[in-house]
Design an enzyme around this catalytic site. Structure first.
Site, short mmCIF file in Angstrom:
data_model
loop_
_atom_site.label_atom_id
_atom_site.label_comp_id
_atom_site.label_asym_id
_atom_site.label_seq_id
_atom_site.Cartn_x
_atom_site.Cartn_y
_atom_site.Cartn_z
CE1 TYR A 254 -3.11 3.07 0.84
CE2 TYR A 254 -1.95 3.22 2.94
CZ TYR A 254 -2.83 3.75 2.02
OH TYR A 254 -3.42 4.96 2.27
CG PHE B 37 -4.40 -5.46 16.40
CD1 PHE B 37 -5.01 -6.64 16.79
CD2 PHE B 37 -5.00 -4.70 15.41
CE1 PHE B 37 -6.21 -7.05 16.21
CE2 PHE B 37 -6.19 -5.10 14.82
CZ PHE B 37 -6.80 -6.28 15.23
N GLY C 194 3.07 -5.36 10.02
CA GLY C 194 3.28 -4.12 9.26
C GLY C 194 3.02 -2.83 10.03
#
Ligand code: NAD
Ligand code: UFG
Length: 329
Positions: A141, A208, A284
């Site tokens: 991306y 996360f 990521g």
């Protein structure tokens, strides 16, 4: 003359369309509705449903409407998905930009304002990040967005295309009258996911990673209100008109909030305990992303109006309370 907004039925695009109309601009939107919503497009706009990669459709559109400049939002934009499906990201983002700019060149349109991203930097060497800092994307991306920025610069040399690339940090919030807001399906962004808990749509928010090298172990991000982004697009357009100078600008508030801090502010806004459960890191994710927006403030005369995180979350909350299932409800 009109402004062509690609992706104008999406989250940031639809808010920018409202800002453009408020500034007295005429607007044409092209959107495939792959992630956008027709209901998000303001009245008074010419809406064309179609894919950016359809060169014949773009030729018709540029021939039918007198387009002065393009604001380019239409893209695939999820960091994690791009790692799983890089070819789809190269296809939609790079081929989309190639078809769009080729049509602009054919039709003599020489100004573009572009949705770039903090993801062009990858893991930053320092914060706050400045535009001249190294760009080493850690996802397809971010890579495609950086490639698009560079494509525009090469097209300036070759065809005189003037571009302003706006590297947004984390967009959040909703239009202050709650008429439009964020509605991604599936939703992946932190703030709308947190707000699904007090809406009764999920039991808890998942954090996360709580082992990052940050004060409380969770990732730190710079949240910027969608209307402050919208206003920056109009200012960028104004700068292209007045100076004809291309450039790259960060857009953020310059303050970082950890995932835990964002959850705390959402608890305060909603009055709900919002249970949180720690889980492994998401692939990521850089630990800390904070913008220096000094260049945008100086050169675009940009001043965020909704800088306070509580205000940002309050506007998002008001929108989700009004439309708990998004545009469909
Ligand atoms: P979004 O998915 O809500 O909006 C994108 C719009 O583009 C959608 O309406 C979609 O239907 C349309 N679209 C996608 N591909 C298309 C194609 N080939 N042809 C025509 N229409 C197409 O996303 P958003 O959150 O509003 O993001 C807008 C832009 O800002 C994206 O380019 C994204 O990469 C960038 N950005 C977003 C964030 C963020 O925090 N949301 C941060 C940095 C950059
Ligand atoms: N997060 C959670 N739990 C969740 C969702 C997110 O802990 O359920 C965390 C993420 O790990 C991250 C932070 O919350 O640390 C923000 O995540 P988002 O998914 O909301 O946003 P990103 O930072 O991943 O990405 C967004 C845009 C990108 C843009 C980037 C720039 O989606 O397009 O901001 O910073 F490039």
């Amino acid at each position: 003359m009109a402004i062509l907004v690609t992706g104008g039925a999406g989250y940031i695009g639809s808010h920018t369309v409202k800002e453009l109309l408020a500034q007295g601009e005429r607007v044409v939107v092209i959107d495939s509705l792959v992630t956008g919503h027709k209901e998000a497009v303001s009245d008074g706009v010419v809406f064309v449903q179609g894919d950016l990669r359809d060169a014949a459709l773009l030729d018709d559109l540029f021939a039918m409407h007198e387009i002065e400049a393009v604001i380019h939002f239409a893209a695939s934009s999820l960091v994690g998905v791009s790692v799983q499906q890089p070819l789809e990201y190269y296809d939609n983002n790079l081929i989309g930009a190639h078809v769009l700019v080729s049509a602009m060149v054919r039709h003599g349109v020489n100004k573009i304002v572009f949705s770039s991203t903090a993801a062009t930097y990858g893991e930053p060497k320092r914060v706050p990040i400045e535009e001249s800092d190294p760009t080493e994307p850690t996802s397809p991306y971010g890579e495609t967005k950086l490639a698009m920025e560079r494509m525009f610069r090469w097209c300036e040399q070759a065809y005189g295309l003037k571009s302003i690339s706006l590297r947004y940090f984390n967009a959040a919030g909703a239009y202050p009258d709650h008429s439009i807001g964020e509605d991604h399906k599936p939703e992946t962004h932190l703030i709308p996911l947190i707000l699904q808990v007090p809406l009764g749509q999920r039991q808890h928010i998942t954090i996360f990673g709580d082992d990052y090298p940050t004060e409380d172990g969770t990732c730190v991000r710079d949240y910027i209100h969608v209307m402050d982004l919208a206003n920056a697009h109009w200012l960028a357009l104004k700068r292209l008109r007045e100076t004809g100078e291309s450039g790259v600008y960060n857009l953020g508030n310059g303050t970082g909030f950890s995932v835990k801090q964002v959850i705390d502010v959402a608890r305060e806004v909603t009055g709900h305990p919002i249970p949180a459960v720690a889980a492994p890191r998401r692939a990521g994710d850089p630990a800390v992303l904070i913008a220096s927006s000094a260049k945008a403030q100086r050169e675009l005369d940009w001043q965020p109006k909704y800088a306070d995180l509580k205000t940002i979350i309050q506007t998002a909350w008001d929108w989700h309370v009004r439309k708990p299932q998004g545009f469909e409800s």
